[in-house]
Design a protein around this motif. Structure first.
Motif: not given
Length: 123
Positions: A31-35, A39-47, A98-100, A109-110
């Motif tokens: 693991i390099y990082a965890v984010g 995702r809200a109803p009807g919306q795209d996933r967001e960071f 998680s991502k490397r 790149d998760y």
């Protein structure tokens, strides 16, 4: 492989606080990082936010700056998202991922994802 399990979601009123937890297991050393994403109803996933496993770097999306705080406890393989002053627009399913170290930065790149935990903020 890395396995991630989220917890801590719930139903709260506007202005309340919640702390989400993400427990990592498996190939922790990769693991390099965890984010945190949502995702809200009807919306795209967001960071939402991310932190390197070392804790040296963190990043937040503008809408949560000053309200959310990400942290990690390497000894427990845990990453937390403290959410204060919650608003109805924070309502979403929250995922940790998680991502490397395959790319620079904390936004992309998760590879491994948890199942999500529901956060509902009533007005």
């Amino acid at each position: 492989q890395v396995q991630l399990v989220e917890s801590g979601g719930g139903l709260v009123q506007t202005g309340a606080s919640l702390r989400l937890a993400c427990e990592a297991s498996g190939r922790i050393r990769s693991i390099y990082a965890v984010g945190w994403f949502r995702r809200a109803p009807g919306q795209d996933r967001e960071f939402v936010s991310a932190i390197t496993w070392s804790g040296r770097l963190s990043h937040y999306t503008d809408s949560v700056k000053g309200r959310f705080t990400i942290s990690r406890d390497n000894a427990k393989n845990m990453v937390y998202l403290q959410m204060n002053n919650l608003k109805p627009e924070d309502t979403a399913v929250y995922y940790c991922a998680s991502k490397r170290a395959v790319s620079v930065g904390l936004l992309l790149d998760y590879e491994h994802w948890g199942q999500g935990t529901q956060v509902t903020v009533s007005s």
